[in-house]
Design a protein around this motif. Structure first.
Motif, PDB file in Angstrom:
ATOM      1  N   THR A   1       0.842  -1.203   0.000  1.00  0.00           N
ATOM      2  CA  THR A   1       0.000   0.000   0.000  1.00  0.00           C
ATOM      3  C   THR A   1       0.874   1.249   0.000  1.00  0.00           C
ATOM      4  O   THR A   1       1.835   1.358   0.778  1.00  0.00           O
ATOM      5  N   SER A   2       0.549   2.197  -0.848  1.00  0.00           N
ATOM      6  CA  SER A   2       1.284   3.465  -0.888  1.00  0.00           C
ATOM      7  C   SER A   2       0.506   4.532  -0.118  1.00  0.00           C
ATOM      8  O   SER A   2      -0.694   4.388   0.159  1.00  0.00           O
TER       9      SER A   2
ATOM     10  N   LYS B   1      -7.190   6.077   2.005  1.00  0.00           N
ATOM     11  CA  LYS B   1      -8.397   6.905   2.078  1.00  0.00           C
ATOM     12  C   LYS B   1      -9.062   6.833   3.453  1.00  0.00           C
ATOM     13  O   LYS B   1      -9.816   7.750   3.816  1.00  0.00           O
ATOM     14  N   THR B   2      -8.803   5.759   4.203  1.00  0.00           N
ATOM     15  CA  THR B   2      -9.400   5.595   5.535  1.00  0.00           C
ATOM     16  C   THR B   2      -8.319   5.191   6.516  1.00  0.00           C
ATOM     17  O   THR B   2      -7.447   4.360   6.210  1.00  0.00           O
ATOM     18  N   VAL B   3      -8.364   5.761   7.722  1.00  0.00           N
ATOM     19  CA  VAL B   3      -7.393   5.435   8.767  1.00  0.00           C
ATOM     20  C   VAL B   3      -8.145   5.205  10.073  1.00  0.00           C
ATOM     21  O   VAL B   3      -9.267   5.694  10.269  1.00  0.00           O
ATOM     22  N   THR B   4      -7.512   4.479  10.978  1.00  0.00           N
ATOM     23  CA  THR B   4      -8.148   4.184  12.257  1.00  0.00           C
ATOM     24  C   THR B   4      -7.096   4.117  13.357  1.00  0.00           C
ATOM     25  O   THR B   4      -5.890   4.075  13.098  1.00  0.00           O
ATOM     26  N   GLY B   5      -7.563   4.078  14.580  1.00  0.00           N
ATOM     27  CA  GLY B   5      -6.706   3.997  15.764  1.00  0.00           C
ATOM     28  C   GLY B   5      -7.549   4.277  16.991  1.00  0.00           C
ATOM     29  O   GLY B   5      -8.742   4.609  16.893  1.00  0.00           O
ATOM     30  N   HIS B   6      -6.953   4.147  18.152  1.00  0.00           N
ATOM     31  CA  HIS B   6      -7.659   4.441  19.405  1.00  0.00           C
ATOM     32  C   HIS B   6      -7.995   5.933  19.449  1.00  0.00           C
ATOM     33  O   HIS B   6      -7.220   6.765  18.962  1.00  0.00           O
TER      34      HIS B   6
ATOM     35  N   LEU C   1      -2.160  13.388   5.055  1.00  0.00           N
ATOM     36  CA  LEU C   1      -3.361  12.692   4.579  1.00  0.00           C
ATOM     37  C   LEU C   1      -4.585  13.561   4.862  1.00  0.00           C
ATOM     38  O   LEU C   1      -5.507  13.164   5.577  1.00  0.00           O
ATOM     39  N   PRO C   2      -4.628  14.758   4.302  1.00  0.00           N
ATOM     40  CA  PRO C   2      -5.692  15.710   4.651  1.00  0.00           C
ATOM     41  C   PRO C   2      -7.096  15.238   4.279  1.00  0.00           C
ATOM     42  O   PRO C   2      -8.075  15.682   4.881  1.00  0.00           O
ATOM     43  N   ASN C   3      -7.218  14.338   3.309  1.00  0.00           N
ATOM     44  CA  ASN C   3      -8.541  13.897   2.871  1.00  0.00           C
ATOM     45  C   ASN C   3      -8.930  12.518   3.397  1.00  0.00           C
ATOM     46  O   ASN C   3      -9.996  11.997   3.060  1.00  0.00           O
ATOM     47  N   ALA C   4      -8.070  11.935   4.230  1.00  0.00           N
ATOM     48  CA  ALA C   4      -8.354  10.600   4.752  1.00  0.00           C
ATOM     49  C   ALA C   4      -9.436  10.676   5.828  1.00  0.00           C
ATOM     50  O   ALA C   4      -9.455  11.600   6.648  1.00  0.00           O
ATOM     51  N   LEU C   5     -10.322   9.706   5.848  1.00  0.00           N
ATOM     52  CA  LEU C   5     -11.393   9.634   6.831  1.00  0.00           C
ATOM     53  C   LEU C   5     -10.914   8.846   8.040  1.00  0.00           C
ATOM     54  O   LEU C   5     -10.441   7.713   7.915  1.00  0.00           O
ATOM     55  N   TRP C   6     -11.036   9.461   9.223  1.00  0.00           N
ATOM     56  CA  TRP C   6     -10.654   8.793  10.476  1.00  0.00           C
ATOM     57  C   TRP C   6     -11.885   8.175  11.124  1.00  0.00           C
ATOM     58  O   TRP C   6     -12.919   8.825  11.243  1.00  0.00           O
TER      59      TRP C   6
ATOM     60  N   GLY D   1      -9.021  -5.662   5.945  1.00  0.00           N
ATOM     61  CA  GLY D   1      -9.405  -4.892   4.781  1.00  0.00           C
ATOM     62  C   GLY D   1     -10.473  -3.850   5.030  1.00  0.00           C
ATOM     63  O   GLY D   1     -10.970  -3.233   4.083  1.00  0.00           O
ATOM     64  N   ARG D   2     -10.817  -3.612   6.293  1.00  0.00           N
ATOM     65  CA  ARG D   2     -11.884  -2.651   6.595  1.00  0.00           C
ATOM     66  C   ARG D   2     -11.376  -1.210   6.566  1.00  0.00           C
ATOM     67  O   ARG D   2     -12.165  -0.280   6.419  1.00  0.00           O
ATOM     68  N   TYR D   3     -10.082  -1.010   6.762  1.00  0.00           N
ATOM     69  CA  TYR D   3      -9.474   0.318   6.659  1.00  0.00           C
ATOM     70  C   TYR D   3      -8.173   0.182   5.888  1.00  0.00           C
ATOM     71  O   TYR D   3      -7.590  -0.904   5.790  1.00  0.00           O
TER      72      TYR D   3
END
Length: 309
Positions: free
Chosen positions: A98-99, A104-109, A124-129, A145-147
């Motif tokens: 993955t580059s 497009k989507t990111v996650t974390g606590h 990553l200004p346009n990534a959805l958290w 594969g969910r994020y």
């Protein structure tokens, strides 16, 4: 192993909590059991299924971990027996190949987001958290594969078959998370001279200066407060309890005197423990606040009662 040899922690495997737990020497001889949440980790201790639970309680960027503060203030009482300080820096974990441009989507606590918000805005200004139950759980969701990416410890990459696309991510230098080892109530560890005492207190009634009166219990005895946070009691708007850490041990005369004052002044006080400070820093005592001076003052009162004052 038996419950007496079991520690729970905020899981799944690969969390910063697990990394903090493994810094304890006794962790090498314990069964370490990941749990889905802070309440689940603590409830296992309450139920006698584990001897202790390591959970996050405070972050130098985001402040208190509300799930832990609320659990320690409610339910069957528990006690803190030690603390761990862990420096925190994040890696951006992705599926191999993955580059950065594909994310497009990111996650974390949720506690992680304020620590990487600036980096996200810049790279990553346009990534959805979207938040995950823990940073490691975010890594698991990326694996499924969910994020596209997760902010987690670099050490979690191997566990979930991911790779660290970028490492050493943080908005604030020297960010630290504080974890506490919690067990069922018993005698506190012996004082070391570099200790901390934690309580939760509830006001007897709401009136002007009510909180100030409780703070003066500490100030008048020269006891330094290290943290104070208000948490809603659930009894209505404006009803709060206060979680407090201070320097010193309950066996120190000045600290024991503070606790007696709080017990008289508060509707309720929950003692959460006296335990060694992870940083080993000893308090600077003001004149008149040493154990010797408290003892001399008590002796003087007794002499006055005997007519020898």
């Amino acid at each position: 192993m038996s419950p007496a040899s079991r520690y729970t922690y905020l899981g799944p495997e690969g969390t910063f909590t697990e990394a903090a737990l493994r810094t304890l020497p006794e962790a090498a001889t314990r069964e370490l059991v990941p749990m889905v949440s802070v309440p689940a980790a603590l409830d296992a201790v309450r139920a006698g299924e584990a001897a202790g639970a390591l959970v996050p309680i405070e972050n130098s960027v985001e402040g208190g971990v509300t799930a832990t503060l609320d659990e320690l203030a409610s339910g069957e009482p528990l006690m803190i027996y030690r603390e761990v300080l862990l420096p925190i820096t994040f890696a951006l974990l992705v599926r191999p190949g993955t580059s950065l441009e594909e994310i497009k989507t990111v996650t974390g606590h949720p506690v992680a987001q304020p620590q990487v918000r600036g980096w996200l805005a810049a790279h990553l200004p346009n990534a959805l958290w979207e938040s995950a139950a823990s940073n490691a759980d975010g890594a698991r969701l990326v694996q499924e594969g969910r994020y596209d990416a997760a902010f987690a410890g670099e050490f979690a990459a191997a566990t979930y078959g991911l790779e660290a696309l970028i490492t050493d991510i943080h908005d604030a230098e020297n960010a630290v998370t504080r974890f506490v080892l919690v067990g069922r109530p018993a005698r506190p560890p012996a004082p070391t001279g570099a200790d901390k005492t934690s309580v939760v207190m509830w006001l007897r009634e709401d009136h002007p200066g009510a909180l100030l009166e409780l703070l003066q219990e500490y100030a008048s005895r020269g006891v330094n407060m290290m943290r104070i946070e208000s948490r809603p009691t659930g009894e209505g708007i404006g009803r709060y309890c206060f979680s407090v850490d201070c320097e010193g041990h309950i066996q120190d005369r000045r600290v024991g005197d503070v606790l007696m004052g709080l017990k008289r002044a508060c509707q309720q006080v929950r003692f959460l423990g006296s335990y060694p400070r992870a940083d080993g820093v000893r308090p600077t005592l003001r004149a008149g606040t040493t154990d010797t001076e408290f003892t001399e003052a008590a002796d003087w009162v007794m002499r006055c009662l005997d007519g020898r004052g």
